[in-house]
Design an enzyme around this catalytic site. Sequence first.
Site, PDB file in Angstrom:
ATOM      1  N   LYS A 134     -26.560 -63.081  61.785  1.00 20.40           N
ATOM      2  CA  LYS A 134     -27.401 -63.668  60.743  1.00 20.40           C
ATOM      3  C   LYS A 134     -27.383 -62.862  59.444  1.00 20.40           C
ATOM      4  O   LYS A 134     -27.473 -63.436  58.356  1.00 20.40           O
ATOM      5  CB  LYS A 134     -28.837 -63.829  61.253  1.00 20.40           C
ATOM      6  CG  LYS A 134     -28.998 -64.903  62.329  1.00 20.40           C
ATOM      7  CD  LYS A 134     -30.469 -65.029  62.729  1.00 20.40           C
ATOM      8  CE  LYS A 134     -30.661 -65.655  64.096  1.00 20.40           C
ATOM      9  NZ  LYS A 134     -30.436 -67.108  64.128  1.00 20.40           N
ATOM     10  N   ARG A 165     -20.789 -75.406  65.428  1.00 20.45           N
ATOM     11  CA  ARG A 165     -20.483 -76.246  66.602  1.00 20.45           C
ATOM     12  C   ARG A 165     -21.165 -77.583  66.416  1.00 20.45           C
ATOM     13  O   ARG A 165     -21.883 -77.801  65.451  1.00 20.45           O
ATOM     14  CB  ARG A 165     -21.060 -75.589  67.853  1.00 20.45           C
ATOM     15  CG  ARG A 165     -22.551 -75.307  67.665  1.00 20.45           C
ATOM     16  CD  ARG A 165     -23.216 -74.855  68.939  1.00 20.45           C
ATOM     17  NE  ARG A 165     -24.478 -74.168  68.689  1.00 20.45           N
ATOM     18  CZ  ARG A 165     -25.642 -74.752  68.502  1.00 20.45           C
ATOM     19  NH1 ARG A 165     -25.729 -76.069  68.515  1.00 20.45           N
ATOM     20  NH2 ARG A 165     -26.733 -74.051  68.275  1.00 20.45           N
ATOM     21  N   HIS A 221     -40.015 -71.950  68.611  1.00 22.41           N
ATOM     22  CA  HIS A 221     -38.811 -71.946  67.781  1.00 22.41           C
ATOM     23  C   HIS A 221     -37.671 -72.774  68.364  1.00 22.41           C
ATOM     24  O   HIS A 221     -36.524 -72.616  67.970  1.00 22.41           O
ATOM     25  CB  HIS A 221     -38.310 -70.515  67.516  1.00 22.41           C
ATOM     26  CG  HIS A 221     -39.353 -69.617  66.946  1.00 22.41           C
ATOM     27  ND1 HIS A 221     -39.955 -69.867  65.725  1.00 22.41           N
ATOM     28  CD2 HIS A 221     -39.925 -68.493  67.412  1.00 22.41           C
ATOM     29  CE1 HIS A 221     -40.837 -68.920  65.486  1.00 22.41           C
ATOM     30  NE2 HIS A 221     -40.847 -68.076  66.494  1.00 22.41           N
ATOM     31  N   GLU A 237     -37.375 -61.161  57.402  1.00 20.78           N
ATOM     32  CA  GLU A 237     -37.476 -62.256  56.452  1.00 20.78           C
ATOM     33  C   GLU A 237     -38.914 -62.495  56.087  1.00 20.78           C
ATOM     34  O   GLU A 237     -39.814 -62.247  56.894  1.00 20.78           O
ATOM     35  CB  GLU A 237     -36.928 -63.559  57.077  1.00 20.78           C
ATOM     36  CG  GLU A 237     -35.450 -63.699  56.948  1.00 20.78           C
ATOM     37  CD  GLU A 237     -34.927 -64.996  57.574  1.00 20.78           C
ATOM     38  OE1 GLU A 237     -35.724 -65.862  57.961  1.00 20.78           O
ATOM     39  OE2 GLU A 237     -33.697 -65.099  57.668  1.00 20.78           O
TER      40      GLU A 237
END
Length: 621
Positions: free
Chosen positions: A116, A297, A235, A200
Amino acid sequence: MIQSLLIANRGEIACRIIRTARRLGIWTVAVYSDADAKALHVRMADEAVHIGPPAVAESYLRGEKIIAAAKETGAEAIHPGYGFLSENADFAEKVIKAGLVWVGPKPDSIRAMGLKDAAKKLMADAGVPVTPGYLGEDQDSKRLQKEAGAIGYPVLIKAVAGGGGKGMRKVDASKDFQDALESCKREAASSFGDDRVLIEKYILSPRHIEVQVFGDSHGNVVHLFERDCSLQRRHQKVIEEAPAPGMDEATREAVTSAAVRAAKAVNYEGAGTIEFIADASEGLKGDRIWFMEMNTRLQVEHPVTEEITGQDLVEWQLRVASGETLPLAQDELAIDGWAIEARLYAEDPAKGFLPSVGKLEHFDLGEDGRIETGVEEGDAISPFYDPMIAKLVARGDTREEAIGELASILDEAEVWPVKTNAGFLFNALLDEDFGDARIDTGFIERKLDQLVPNADPDDSIWRAAAAVATAEDEGDPAAGLAGFRLNAMSQPSASLGHGGEFRRVLLDDEPIAAASGFRDDERVVVFYEGQAYEFERAARGSVGASAADGALIAPMPGKVTSVEVSRGEKVAKGQRLLTLEAMKMEHGLVAPFDGTVTELTAKAGTQVSEGTTLALVEANS
Ligand code: ADP
Ligand code: ADP
Ligand code: MG
C-alpha cells in the site's frame, strides 16, 4: 483466442469463470482439494485435477502443483479468480515462464500495487489524489506516533501488506496509539509476514467508491464506471451497488479519470479496481475522494458493473489475455440502470456472525435475479474456505427497483440447516436510511442491533409453521401456505416446539406470515424474510402425545367413542379424558398433568384423522 483454460480457484468464482469460458468454446480444467472432490466447480468443468489436502496452503496456494496440472492437461492459460494466488506476482511470473498465458496483469503491475505504501507513492507521483498520511520509511514507534499527531486524530494504522480488512486499527486519541500499533503489527506479521505499517487520516463520513478499470496489451485503458461498497462489516464489503448513489457527472469524471491515470501509471492489462475513500459529509465531491489501493484482479463485486454496462468482464479478461484489443472503447460504454449485490454468507448473525458449516439439506435461492454460487442442495459448507456461499445480484431501471428486487430474492431465500446472513441483508436493504442512500462505512456497525434478526419466531411465524404442519398435500413438502386446505375432519391447529417452548397453535383468523416452508416427520421449517425457523413437531403415534403443551392429539385415524370431560373442567394427571377407537382397539387419551380443559374439539361419534388435536389441557398455575 485461447482454446483451453485452467481455473486456479474454487467456489462461485470458479463456476462463474467456467460459464463464460464454455460460452466462448474454451475447454475448462478445474483444480480441487480433497474437500472439494465433489464440488460444483469440479462437476461443471470439462476436466479436473486433484491438487492436495483441504488446507489452502497445501492445495489452492500450491502454485507449482497448479502449473503442473495445467501442463498435464494441456491447458493453455490460467485464470486465478480472486483471493488465493490472484495477486501473487511471483506466481504470475512462474506461470508465464512455464509458457502459459496468465489471465491477469503483468507481474510488475501486481508488484507495483502490492504494497500500500509503494502504491500510494506511485499514485501521488502520477497525480492521483491519495489519502493524506505518512508512508512510513521510518518505522520507529515514536516517529509513527509523532506522524499520527501531525496528521490529526482519528487516524488509521494500516499494514502495508494488508488485505481483506486485516491489519487495520482506527485510533481516536494519542494515548491509545502505542497499544493499537502493537496489535496491528502483530496481526500484520502473522497474516502477511510483514509488520510494516503506514498511517492515514481517518476520513469521516467515509464512503468506499471504487472504479473498474480495464487495460489491454496495446496500451488502451478504459474505465467501466464506479461502484459503491460502503456497506461493510469489519472493513469487509457486504452490499455493493453500481452506480454510486449521489454521484454527479463532474465527480464521476474526476474519479474515473483519476482511476484511468492510475492504471496507465502501471501499464495495466486486464481487469483491475482502483479503490477510493470519499469524505461524503457533504455528498460526493471530486476534491474529497482519495486513492486507497488498487486490487489487481477481478473483484468479488464485478457483477454489478456487468449488470449496468451489459458486458461480461470475464470475457474481456480472456480476450485481453489472448492479445486482443479491448472489446469496447470508452465512448461505447454507458451506464444503463442500477444493480446491487449482496454477499450471502454461511454465518449466524445472532451469534456474532459465527461461521456456520455443514450440509445444505435445503438450499433454494429461487429463480429471480442473478445468483452466483458454487454450491447446490446437498453440498456441504466446509470449514476450510471462505464462508461466502452465494452472491445475489439484482438489476432495475432505478435504485429503488433494484433494491426491491434484491429484497424479494432474500425474502424467498431458503437455506437450512446452515445459518446465513440473508435475514440480516434483508433488513439492511429495507432500512430507511439505506433506501435514501444515507450510507457510509459505519452504517452496519451503528445499526447492528436493528439489523440482526430476532432468532425467535413471532406469533405469525408460529401460525405459518402450523399451516405448513397441517397443510393438506403430503406429496408437496412446501404445500401451499398460499392455499392450503384443511382436512374436513381435522382441527385447524398443530402442536409445535421451538427452542424448548411448546405451543398448540390455533389457526384462527389471525394473519399468517407470508412465509414458505417444508416439513418432515420430526420438524417443520419455515422461511420468512431470509430467516429459517425450525419447529419440532409433537411426536406422533404416542397417546397424549405432547405432554409438554397439554395437547391431546389423535395418534392415528379413528373414531371418538366417548368424551368424558367437558370444557372448563378441572382434571388430574392420568385421568381419562376421551376414548378413541382405532384399528379395532380402544385408546384412552389421558391428561398429561393436573390442569383445566381449555379446549375440547372432540365429539363422541365423529371420525378424526391422524394428528387432529382433540383437546387441550392447561396446567394449573
Ligand atoms: P484492504 O486491503 O483490507 O481492502 P483498504 O485499504 O482497501 O484495505 O481498506 C479497507 C476498508 O477500510 C475501506 O473500504 C474503508 O471502509 C476503510 N478505510 C480504509 N482507509 C480508510 C481511511 N483512510 N479512512 C476511513 N476508512 C478507511
Ligand atoms: P474484495 O475487495 O474483492 O472484497 P478482498 O481483498 O476483501 O477483496 O478479498 C477478495 C475476496 O477474496 C474476499 O472477499 C474473499 O471472499 C476472497 N478471499 C480472500 N482470501 C481468500 C482465501 N484465502 N481463500 C478464498 N477466498 C479468499
Ligand atoms: Mg480494499
